[in-house]
Enzyme design. Sequence first.
Site, PDB file in Angstrom:
ATOM      1  N   SER A 151       0.815  -1.202   0.000  1.00 15.15           N
ATOM      2  CA  SER A 151       0.000   0.000   0.000  1.00 15.15           C
ATOM      3  C   SER A 151       0.854   1.259   0.000  1.00 15.15           C
ATOM      4  O   SER A 151       2.055   1.229   0.254  1.00 15.15           O
ATOM      5  CB  SER A 151      -0.947  -0.013   1.198  1.00 15.15           C
ATOM      6  OG  SER A 151      -0.204   0.158   2.379  1.00 15.15           O
ATOM      7  N   LYS A 152       0.164   2.305  -0.310  1.00 19.86           N
ATOM      8  CA  LYS A 152       0.704   3.638  -0.442  1.00 19.86           C
ATOM      9  C   LYS A 152       1.902   3.984   0.452  1.00 19.86           C
ATOM     10  O   LYS A 152       2.925   4.445   0.000  1.00 19.86           O
ATOM     11  CB  LYS A 152      -0.438   4.599  -0.135  1.00 19.86           C
ATOM     12  CG  LYS A 152      -0.328   5.919  -0.829  1.00 19.86           C
ATOM     13  CD  LYS A 152      -1.627   6.669  -0.622  1.00 19.86           C
ATOM     14  CE  LYS A 152      -1.536   8.074  -1.181  1.00 19.86           C
ATOM     15  NZ  LYS A 152      -2.767   8.814  -0.932  1.00 19.86           N
TER      16      LYS A 152
END
Length: 513
Positions: free
Chosen positions: A267-268
């Site tokens: 994820s980010k």
Amino acid sequence: MENVGNVRVRYAPSPTGPQHLGGIRTALFNYLFAKKNGGTFVFRSEDTDQSRFVPGAEDYITDSLRWAGITVDEGLNVGGPYGPYRQSERKELYREYAMQLITSGHAYYAFDTSEDLEAMRTRMTAQGNPSPAYDHITRQYMQNSLALPKDEVEKRLAAGDPYVIRIMMPRNEEVKFNDIVRGWVVFNTNQLDDKVLFKSDGMPTYHLANVVDDHLMHITHVIRGEEWLPSAPTHVMLYRAFGWEDTMPQFAHLPLVLKPEGNGKLSKRDGDRLGFPIYTLDWENPLTGEKISGLAERGFLPEAYTNFLALLGWHPGGDTEVMDPDALLEAFSLERVGKSGARFDPEKAKWINQQHLKMKSDKELAALLEPVLTRMGITSDAEYVERVCGLMKERAVFVPDLYEQGKYFFSDTFDYDSKTIAKKWKKDRANLFENLTERINLLQVCKSAELEQLVHAFMEEHELKMGDVMPMLRIALTGTLQGPPVYDVMEVLGKEKSVTRLQNGWKVFNQMI
RNA sequence: GGCCCGUUCGUCUAACGGUUAGGACGUAAGAUUUUCAUUCUUGAAAUAGGGGUUCGAUUCCCCUACGGGCUACCA
């Protein structure tokens, strides 16, 4: 394959921000599959959630694809026969299709407010149902055109009450499809809920839009991440409801890209935590000012990027893992895509980039290094940069390393490794080194081989060992103990500069101890 | 919790019922090198557990465990 030439795939991200490498990998697999089969790679923007729209995201994704060498055949900014390729521009289309489903009895109006839905969920949770759903049972008790009297529904519609359109999931039907990577996947409609197809703001949801567009755009294969697997049966039911089941695309659900350590999908935030970019390009969110860094700016090579991206969940089978784009295309097949999640390994990514870097010619590397040098305010002769690249490329992982690890090629001022000087420099040998420097200065040809010959003769003459001389020359010339062969460094630096640095070095060394 | 998907060295993976379970990254040791890097050699390192099916299971089936995904008027 009889399908050759007819394959049409699509990459259809939502422009809610930059896509990290997991998204680009999905695009790559679609692209490779299309190219491999002489098909068409379509790029579509799924911007049906206007509340999450981020300006610039579409361009960012477009630029990312372009940089990675993933060329779009048809779609956003390119055009094609089935446009527009931005869902917000197809808005009215979806209403028609939603209405068609209402007419055929496969969908219905629902007037429930978010408060109604919330109440339903808390009530059911309190009754011990851990996962409340708007399904074939629940819908009987909600505000919808199935449960409400007909005239009431018409009244509400006429009054302009806000509504959504939900799919009417049939009871106890088996839905199965043959996923290219997973084989047969079976669901029962009893476990599926009546997903919203058309929102009260007049926009379709993903479920409706992707099915309608894939059908209208004649998509033959839907290649997407595994996170879509649970909603795939809803999509199959939609194809069935529209009567499109015989031309329904084939599905291929790709394994997820997982975090390097720990659990969960990438994820980010992982990029910053790792100190290794997981996005393609630098980006700044125009809304929040938040910044993320890209692999491109870090000095990653596009062909290395696609190479290691391809290896995330796919494997050629043989022993060769380092492949240029042509080899990758040649080797690729959906059949060799694995089922289990692939952990992103920055170390291996670095290694692959290093391999690709080494395969480049000095000239190519010099061209890649040029912008880095310009940014540092350095202007240098192209041929000189080439020669530096030739010496540095065995040591570099990323393009900027070529400069970072060889700054002394571009600047006469640098720090000396004082620890080694303290240990190795003998003041009483200073005149010997000065003498050596003079001899070098007298050399007509300042080439690696000649220098080596000269230094060796000198060492023999004065009974000096390699260890007495070489490190001192190296430090005087570059400041550091690490680097390419000393004679090569001198050759590239040139006689004049080398001699100046040596003379200066001896002087400084004497002062340092 | 429910549904779905998955499970071979630390990591990515190969082996379409029969192999001393192979390769790569990383790691350890060594060789080469004035140094660093490269390169080369060698080593350690895996079939989650339990039941079946079979002459024979990494491979097929079931159960358990573990991991993951989904569970919005987000995609």
